[in-house]
Design an enzyme around this catalytic site. Sequence first.
Site, PDB file in Angstrom:
ATOM      1  N   ASP A  33      37.435  -6.381 -18.892  1.00  0.00           N
ATOM      2  CA  ASP A  33      36.942  -6.701 -17.559  1.00  0.00           C
ATOM      3  C   ASP A  33      37.410  -5.605 -16.613  1.00  0.00           C
ATOM      4  O   ASP A  33      38.606  -5.300 -16.542  1.00  0.00           O
ATOM      5  CB  ASP A  33      37.457  -8.065 -17.093  1.00  0.00           C
ATOM      6  CG  ASP A  33      36.761  -9.219 -17.810  1.00  0.00           C
ATOM      7  OD1 ASP A  33      35.766  -8.964 -18.513  1.00  0.00           O
ATOM      8  OD2 ASP A  33      37.221 -10.361 -17.657  1.00  0.00           O
ATOM      9  N   ASN A  57      39.791  -9.083 -23.166  1.00  0.00           N
ATOM     10  CA  ASN A  57      39.368 -10.320 -23.830  1.00  0.00           C
ATOM     11  C   ASN A  57      39.226 -10.097 -25.332  1.00  0.00           C
ATOM     12  O   ASN A  57      38.484  -9.219 -25.771  1.00  0.00           O
ATOM     13  CB  ASN A  57      38.035 -10.783 -23.241  1.00  0.00           C
ATOM     14  CG  ASN A  57      38.162 -11.160 -21.778  1.00  0.00           C
ATOM     15  OD1 ASN A  57      38.516 -12.277 -21.442  1.00  0.00           O
ATOM     16  ND2 ASN A  57      37.889 -10.201 -20.899  1.00  0.00           N
ATOM     17  N   ARG A  96      29.073  -8.949 -13.665  1.00  0.00           N
ATOM     18  CA  ARG A  96      28.933 -10.348 -13.239  1.00  0.00           C
ATOM     19  C   ARG A  96      29.184 -10.380 -11.739  1.00  0.00           C
ATOM     20  O   ARG A  96      30.312 -10.173 -11.298  1.00  0.00           O
ATOM     21  CB  ARG A  96      29.928 -11.240 -13.989  1.00  0.00           C
ATOM     22  CG  ARG A  96      29.596 -11.519 -15.451  1.00  0.00           C
ATOM     23  CD  ARG A  96      30.016 -10.421 -16.417  1.00  0.00           C
ATOM     24  NE  ARG A  96      31.399 -10.003 -16.290  1.00  0.00           N
ATOM     25  CZ  ARG A  96      32.430 -10.609 -16.903  1.00  0.00           C
ATOM     26  NH1 ARG A  96      32.225 -11.636 -17.682  1.00  0.00           N
ATOM     27  NH2 ARG A  96      33.657 -10.134 -16.762  1.00  0.00           N
ATOM     28  N   ARG A  99      34.651 -15.185  -7.572  1.00  0.00           N
ATOM     29  CA  ARG A  99      34.594 -15.046  -9.024  1.00  0.00           C
ATOM     30  C   ARG A  99      33.197 -14.630  -9.467  1.00  0.00           C
ATOM     31  O   ARG A  99      32.206 -15.231  -9.062  1.00  0.00           O
ATOM     32  CB  ARG A  99      34.967 -16.374  -9.697  1.00  0.00           C
ATOM     33  CG  ARG A  99      36.338 -16.889  -9.334  1.00  0.00           C
ATOM     34  CD  ARG A  99      36.564 -18.297  -9.842  1.00  0.00           C
ATOM     35  NE  ARG A  99      35.622 -19.243  -9.262  1.00  0.00           N
ATOM     36  CZ  ARG A  99      35.494 -20.508  -9.647  1.00  0.00           C
ATOM     37  NH1 ARG A  99      36.255 -20.968 -10.630  1.00  0.00           N
ATOM     38  NH2 ARG A  99      34.634 -21.311  -9.060  1.00  0.00           N
ATOM     39  N   GLU A 108      41.313  -7.444 -17.274  1.00  0.00           N
ATOM     40  CA  GLU A 108      41.576  -8.311 -18.428  1.00  0.00           C
ATOM     41  C   GLU A 108      41.159  -7.598 -19.704  1.00  0.00           C
ATOM     42  O   GLU A 108      40.297  -6.719 -19.689  1.00  0.00           O
ATOM     43  CB  GLU A 108      40.833  -9.650 -18.317  1.00  0.00           C
ATOM     44  CG  GLU A 108      41.343 -10.560 -17.222  1.00  0.00           C
ATOM     45  CD  GLU A 108      40.745 -11.968 -17.293  1.00  0.00           C
ATOM     46  OE1 GLU A 108      40.199 -12.346 -18.358  1.00  0.00           O
ATOM     47  OE2 GLU A 108      40.820 -12.679 -16.274  1.00  0.00           O
ATOM     48  N   LYS A 161      46.129 -16.268 -10.501  1.00  0.00           N
ATOM     49  CA  LYS A 161      45.420 -16.923 -11.597  1.00  0.00           C
ATOM     50  C   LYS A 161      46.384 -17.295 -12.722  1.00  0.00           C
ATOM     51  O   LYS A 161      47.423 -16.657 -12.921  1.00  0.00           O
ATOM     52  CB  LYS A 161      44.306 -16.023 -12.137  1.00  0.00           C
ATOM     53  CG  LYS A 161      44.729 -14.637 -12.582  1.00  0.00           C
ATOM     54  CD  LYS A 161      43.488 -13.811 -12.923  1.00  0.00           C
ATOM     55  CE  LYS A 161      43.836 -12.364 -13.253  1.00  0.00           C
ATOM     56  NZ  LYS A 161      42.628 -11.557 -13.530  1.00  0.00           N
ATOM     57  N   LYS A 216      45.223 -11.822 -20.227  1.00  0.00           N
ATOM     58  CA  LYS A 216      45.647 -11.367 -18.898  1.00  0.00           C
ATOM     59  C   LYS A 216      46.767 -10.335 -19.013  1.00  0.00           C
ATOM     60  O   LYS A 216      46.703  -9.246 -18.439  1.00  0.00           O
ATOM     61  CB  LYS A 216      46.133 -12.557 -18.064  1.00  0.00           C
ATOM     62  CG  LYS A 216      45.163 -13.739 -17.961  1.00  0.00           C
ATOM     63  CD  LYS A 216      43.903 -13.383 -17.214  1.00  0.00           C
ATOM     64  CE  LYS A 216      43.068 -14.639 -16.898  1.00  0.00           C
ATOM     65  NZ  LYS A 216      42.569 -15.347 -18.089  1.00  0.00           N
ATOM     66  N   ARG A 237      31.850  -6.379 -17.581  1.00  0.00           N
ATOM     67  CA  ARG A 237      32.286  -6.586 -18.956  1.00  0.00           C
ATOM     68  C   ARG A 237      31.906  -5.354 -19.777  1.00  0.00           C
ATOM     69  O   ARG A 237      30.726  -5.070 -19.977  1.00  0.00           O
ATOM     70  CB  ARG A 237      31.644  -7.845 -19.523  1.00  0.00           C
ATOM     71  CG  ARG A 237      31.806  -8.048 -21.036  1.00  0.00           C
ATOM     72  CD  ARG A 237      33.246  -8.110 -21.507  1.00  0.00           C
ATOM     73  NE  ARG A 237      34.057  -9.077 -20.812  1.00  0.00           N
ATOM     74  CZ  ARG A 237      34.079 -10.375 -21.103  1.00  0.00           C
ATOM     75  NH1 ARG A 237      33.314 -10.859 -22.071  1.00  0.00           N
ATOM     76  NH2 ARG A 237      34.872 -11.191 -20.425  1.00  0.00           N
TER      77      ARG A 237
END
Length: 313
Positions: free
Chosen positions: A272, A282, A224, A232, A280, A159, A124, A209
């Site tokens: 993201d 990842n 997504r 979400r 984000e 979050k 994050k 992604r």
Amino acid sequence: MKIAFFADPLDSFKIYKDSTYAMMAEAASRGHEIHAFEQRDMALDNGVVTALVARIHLTGEQDAWYRAESPVATPLSAFDAIVVRKDPPFDMEYIYATYLLETAESQGAKVFNKPEAIRSHNEKLSIARFAQFTAPTLVTSDSVRIRAFHALHGDIILKPLDGMGGAGIFHVREDGRNLGSIIETLTHHGRRTIMVQRYIPEIVDGDKRVLLIGGQVVPYCLARIPQGGEVRGNLAAGGRGEARPLTARDREIGETLAPVLSARGLLLVGLDVIGNHLTEVNVTSPTCFQEIRQQTGCNVAGLFIDALEKAAA
């Protein structure tokens, strides 16, 4: 090559969508030896980092998809590559694992992603290093600051900093309904730091992604898309995955971050992106390999093993 995957239990894999399985299958198809071990299997023994490692043979079956030989205590330096595919939670046990892997590196092991880089890039908080691509963001445990951020932006997302798969994400609109309770829950009454971001309405078109492999940007992303009124888009939260070519903005973000993150020891990264904003970075176990290949034909696992072979040479 002898490749050891540091992963969660193999019996938990859903091989029709699991990216680690796709990596294993691609590596095996090239004649590489596949091995696997879990976090609990590692040890520092008389100064040497070892693990109880099992050689894995893929069966081609859907259910009993692998056959494992008996685990053998083996120095991690005996492998040509260690591939880190352990999912969060990124707790202290995960931190300890990165210390052991880092010690193994000093003994000759080649670990991807580098454990120090994984530890240094909170998925994050790392977006703060690339603020030119982010929506307005606040990181704090202070309820007064969170309320002021909400008053300024009206529509916000809250979050935790250590979640995955969309767990613990809250959407608070302009009316501020349940904001106090959400702040108390996420911050543990001010004892835990969280992230607050301005809501990005383009989430309805998907949380994309974008994959970076070996300093290069994969030409397709997986959007997504939230379902059933969800905010979400995570697949783990019921989102629908739709592979798409990268937009110009996706590519700009990816091409800016790819060489920087690669130089820091991150062979595989999953960005993201919602709308035009990076949300984000990842680095633990990025996914979406199989969905992209199934929908576009792009062999993402092949790109990864190409990069792994080059990096481990």
